[in-house]
Write an enzyme that holds these catalytic residues in place. Sequence first.
Site, PDB file in Angstrom:
ATOM      1  CD  GLU A 177      -2.761  -0.825   2.634  1.00 28.44           C
ATOM      2  OE1 GLU A 177      -2.639   0.223   3.308  1.00 28.44           O
ATOM      3  OE2 GLU A 177      -3.448  -1.779   2.989  1.00 28.44           O
ATOM      4  CG  ASP A 224      -3.473   7.822   8.896  1.00 28.31           C
ATOM      5  OD1 ASP A 224      -3.345   6.583   8.993  1.00 28.31           O
ATOM      6  OD2 ASP A 224      -3.768   8.396   7.845  1.00 28.31           O
TER       7      ASP A 224
END
Lengths: 265, 397
Positions: free
Chosen positions: A49, A60
Amino acid sequence: MSRIQPTFQRLAARGEKALIAYVMAGDPTLEDTETYVQQLAAAGADVIELGVPFSDPIADGPVIQQAAERALRSGTTLKKILATVRSLRTKTQVPLVVMAYYNSIFRYGEAAFCRDAVAAGVDGLIVPDMPPDEAGTIHPLAEAAGLDVIFLLAPTSTARRETAVARLSRGFIYYVSLTGITGAKLTDKADVEKKVREIRGYTKTPVAVGFGIATPDDAREVARIADGVIVGSALVKIIAEGSHAAVTDRLSSFTRSLKSATLPA
Amino acid sequence: MTSLPDARGRFGAFGGRYVPETLIPALDELAREYEKARRAPQFKTELDYYLREYVGRPTPLYYAGRLSKKLGGAKIYFKREDLCHTGAHKINNTIGQALLTCRMGKKRVIAETGAGQHGVAVATVAALFGLQCEVYMGTEDMERQALNVFRMRLLGTTVTAVNAGSRTLKDAISEAMRDWTTNVRTTHYILGSVLGAHPYPMMIRDFQSVIGRETRKQILQAEGKLPDYLVACVGGGSNSIGMFTAFLKDKKVKMVGVEAGGLGIESGKHAARFATGSVGVLHGTMTYLLQDDDGQIQLTHSVSAGLDYAAVGPEHAFYKERDRISYTYATDEQAMTAFDLLSQTEGLMPALEPAHAVAHVMKLAPKLKRSQIIVINLSGRGDKDVHQVARIKGVSL
């Protein structure tokens, strides 16, 4: 044609689970990313990824937020990331998945992105802030272009949402192991097992588990219950901590130890 | 009552729910609970009770005779949201959301704050309803608004410093969303403006629309006719949409939203999303944003922390494109001039946010006839800004 499904099929035939490795594209520079991707692939990562840096990454934790800041400082853009993918495709055929916040894709243009990404050699797309409810326009464009849109499910997802995602997700389904953000600690593996089994009841699409997997031991436990194991923050931390030469060694050895945790016992 | 948004939380092309999957069930629950509460007579009774007895509603509609005369044109009225408990309109929303939190059986609330006004309003209702409370605030803002940080702490709230990104409001929102994603089963996120994922822009508009309902009644009583203009400042846009909503169907009532022009549009240091922004997605909603070509959110600047944010509420984007509401901006300097004028002409010291609305009226009023009426939403009082104003004027306190 996406390389993701054939990869999962090949691994399944050998009784292996997929190791999916995440790095932030452009952290600290795109040249480094190009090197790291090849090393991750050589050390056993089955899918990679590539994070697209965004100024306001709500899903995040601090490790990946700071990686995004470093990538933005070195001038990384989605366009340049696709150029890096194009260059990588002369060197490796490892499946590549772009992970971007929706505004990056929207600003690029959904149709243009699907077309350019596939032309560059991208296999899949994960958008953490695009639930299936908001994917009405991009989904048919991606299908037509041959780009796998990978949707996420979470511990809070209802059965109705699980069936919807099972129907829409291509390549694999990304199961978020915990209610939280990237880099958090995974504590309830029994719950993960229960949910993964539930999702499998709706589809044959592979289920990969991410968030909170930081060690080969974590990876081993999750590999027992899912089709793939996603490791992000732990790899990004290695990149953040060392000089280029030290990073490449540690990245390779850590990836090898993660990969061995996904092999049949 | 407006029928927007649609079932998907869309105001035309704007709005929606661009958030992680983890939060979708919580947004569904909130939308369901809100819908139930809205129809429950008991909820309305309770909300009305607190708005009346605790917040101090209805707030007056004050005719500013001296200011009208001085500007030499239209009659100017102020809707006195500055008289609400805690000093701004923010509490209309936090009371509503705190009551919903109790209905959902959640015991913890979180919030973001920029200037600290919303943070204080959340800390206040958390104390009132016995809820555990944590407020996220950028370290940059904590320095600029030290007084409000202390006020929140005095009210028993935990104020958590956010050291990421630009260390201001947008980073505080991101951090609050991360907390919510983590603690979603036990926590309600009290968002402070008509931003974020559905149902927030709708629900917060509804809670704030009491401003416009009262204004409509009051101006009809005072003047026997509707105003020609409504003017309000627009950060996220809750005080403005709160005032405008009751008048949307009155085609003759013109509405103006005033954004923060900062140091001027050419300087690039501003928060005038409609002046130079473009459509994008931030913090869960599709709307007008200040962003670069690659979709990175740009840093904003305003003398007023409450207007200093890169996105505007999605419903505003909708009315902007339909030309129902017009948008303009006032610079820091113009807002400061308006601050002085209103303080010295009427003895009303405005918060720096509504000072932007006053700045626009300084240009608008002289062009109108004496028979015409302007209503300004005086969304907050200036106490919180005294230090900031002193700094700008070069006075050390």
